[in-house]
Scaffold this motif. Sequence first.
Motif, short mmCIF file in Angstrom:
data_model
loop_
_atom_site.label_atom_id
_atom_site.label_comp_id
_atom_site.label_asym_id
_atom_site.label_seq_id
_atom_site.Cartn_x
_atom_site.Cartn_y
_atom_site.Cartn_z
N ILE A 1 -7.92 -23.23 28.61
CA ILE A 1 -7.56 -22.05 27.83
C ILE A 1 -7.79 -20.76 28.63
N SER B 1 -8.46 -27.35 23.36
CA SER B 1 -8.41 -26.37 22.27
C SER B 1 -9.75 -25.62 22.25
N CYS B 2 -9.68 -24.30 22.20
CA CYS B 2 -10.94 -23.55 22.32
C CYS B 2 -11.73 -23.54 21.01
N GLY B 3 -11.09 -23.99 19.92
CA GLY B 3 -11.82 -24.09 18.67
C GLY B 3 -11.85 -22.83 17.82
N TRP B 4 -11.17 -21.81 18.26
CA TRP B 4 -11.24 -20.52 17.57
C TRP B 4 -10.49 -20.55 16.24
N CYS B 5 -9.30 -21.15 16.23
CA CYS B 5 -8.51 -21.11 14.98
C CYS B 5 -8.29 -22.52 14.43
N CYS C 1 -5.01 -25.18 15.29
CA CYS C 1 -5.05 -25.84 16.59
C CYS C 1 -6.27 -26.74 16.71
N SER D 1 -0.85 -20.74 14.97
CA SER D 1 -2.09 -20.70 15.73
C SER D 1 -2.31 -19.32 16.31
N CYS E 1 -3.17 -18.50 19.40
CA CYS E 1 -2.58 -18.28 20.72
C CYS E 1 -1.58 -19.38 21.02
N GLY F 1 -1.74 -23.64 20.88
CA GLY F 1 -1.34 -24.44 19.72
C GLY F 1 0.14 -24.78 19.77
S1 SF4 Z 1 -4.48 -21.90 19.30
FE1 SF4 Z 1 -6.47 -21.25 18.41
S2 SF4 Z 1 -7.96 -22.91 18.75
FE2 SF4 Z 1 -6.11 -23.29 20.01
S3 SF4 Z 1 -6.70 -22.47 21.98
FE3 SF4 Z 1 -5.58 -20.82 20.93
S4 SF4 Z 1 -7.13 -19.64 19.80
FE4 SF4 Z 1 -8.11 -21.55 20.51
#
Ligand code: SF4
Lengths: 435, 177
Positions: free
Chosen positions: A175, A350-354, A357, A395, A397, A400
């Motif tokens: 990411i 997946s960075c886990g933010w949202c 995704c 998503s 970013c 997703g």
């Molecule tokens: S889509 Fe959301 S969870 Fe996936 S990498 Fe981007 S910010 Fe992180």
Amino acid sequence: MEIKAIGCEPLQLKRVHLENSHTLKVYQDNGGYASLKKAMDMSSDDIINEVKTSALRGRGGAGFPTGMKWGFVPRDSPKPKYIVCNADESEPGTFKDRYLLELDPHALIEGMLIAAFALGSQTGYIYYRGEYKYLIDIMEVALDEARQANLLGKNILGSDFSHEIYTHTGAGAYICGEETALLSSLEGFRGHPRMKPPFPAVEGVYACPTVVNNVETLTAVPQIIEMGGENWRNLGTEKSGGTKLWSVSGHVKKPGVYELPMGYLDMEKFILEDCGGIRNGHQLKACIPGGSSVYAMRADQIIGKNVRMDYEGLVEAGSLVGSGGFIVMDETIDMVDSTKNLTEFYKHESCGWCTPCREGTDWLTKIFTRIASGGGRPEDAQLILDLCDNIEGKSFCALGDAAAWAIQGAVKRFPEDFKKWLINKTNANDSAANV
Amino acid sequence: MALAVPTHYTNQVEVTDEAAVFSPEVLAEIDSHIAKYPPDRKRSALIPLLLLVVQRERGYIDNAGVNFLAKKLDIEVTDVWETATFYSMLNMHAVGKYHIQICKTLSCRIMGEPEITGHICNRLGIEPGETTADGKFTVSRVECLGSCGTAPMLQIGFDYHEDLTIEKVDKLLNSLE
Ligand code: SF4
Ligand SMILES: Cc1cc2nc3c(=O)[nH]c(=O)nc-3n(C[C@H](O)[C@H](O)[C@H](O)COP(=O)(O)O)c2cc1C
Ligand code: FES
């Protein structure tokens, strides 16, 4: 592995086969830093206009016009401006920047300096993926050479233009190739993307105007200044200027990094002739042409279809240029297995933010794991597509979207592979079948 | 200040305020990283320092190394853990002397990664994610390392080993034993 130009004089690959191509001496003996000198006699507007005329589009994956991006930087802002080179190169199937960084580091330094001169920047960072540590060591030597030659640092070539470039390393996270996540990481935080707007050109690292460009984008800049934007564009097509590097991996006889003029004809010839064709006794089944994050193409979308290799040509053919990483697969590959592999990649990265995704890639992995262990059901294809629908466009970013495209493409275009697995096998694998 | 350290991420039994002590050479190296960033943005040096200094000097990201960095960069201990636990190259546990990281992503997979992984694990008698009893080898399966044209491949420490065959892997392991 091959590293060569086909259908054009090598530009990006002009020096890579020379002995000690990474040294300042060889770089300068072959015309290096002449473009910087030329640019320093031009106005900022003229430099940016040449880049606009060249139709250079970002080589990191998104294909955004580089000149336009530079034009967004508020040059009269009192804040410092930053040039950040994206050397994170983590898109599966992509390995072109690595060879530029190893074999031609001064080309990147020169490209960054021209960008810095045009935008009034005093500081640049090169963000490397942590695994590329050996390339940082090579760059540090090149930066030192440039400093000694007064090509970098204070009062470059006796002018009042000063610019310093520093290497920076990530530590394992796909990411962080996404430009705003990269900036978070450069500031010492977790690699979570940031809301756009504001775009980095206006508010990037340390909330200052920042240009983020891919390695190959920046190494094209000295070429553009040297030959003029129009001549450079004319090597390619009206909308896709210049030449481009393609990374080719998988079941071809000659994997490698190939430089082609934009608009090269055609994809079939490229895979089946230029890259040596498919390994002995096998046939082309599929190619994912833009790194893993784009729609896979079936052989019958390539063979006999005269697919033009540029931004528009690949869209017409049903995919995207992306990062230009061709993953070539022959008929031994089961697309359920290959797609399961990619779902694991996106889940891991997946960075886990949202939520769409983070949860979506996890569910996709669980479903593919169930299918691969014999618990496939007829309704799974639709279930997977519905899940992708709930990720794509929803998503935070583009990671997703990337995951959704990679998976949708396989499900939609290779139904026969999925059909084999999606049969009602009650009790096939009870615990897995509950997913 | 002994802040709440996420101990489930680490193998630290005891969480203390003790900070790591480094040699003058290492301290100078640390300062050279910090000097790359504006003076009020020292935190930028965090990830390079974790990967290139703390992990090399301490073997993994340990409590004392984290305490040192928090002090050095004027941030909280939890800030350091928050960042450190995001990045896959930062080891939260001790690993073997040779950390064998085999790329498992698509191009490597279709070019023979499963056989390579199977062979290495067989030879060492461990599963991916494990370390040999003598502490010499750890095997991990990791995502694409940007070497897909020379698949299958693996990385040991920071060194790339590409175009692998079973014979090449054997030679490599022999040279390390
Ligand atoms: S889509 Fe959301 S969870 Fe996936 S990498 Fe981007 S910010 Fe992180
Ligand atoms: C998930 C994700 C990963 C990315 N990885 C990279 C990368 O490794 N290298 C890169 O140059 N761009 C990458 N990008 C694209 C960057 O966000 C950005 O568009 C690019 O660095 C801009 O430079 P360019 O215009 O010169 O291409 C990635 C984007 C996404 C969404
Ligand atoms: S898929 Fe293994 S290095 Fe890219």
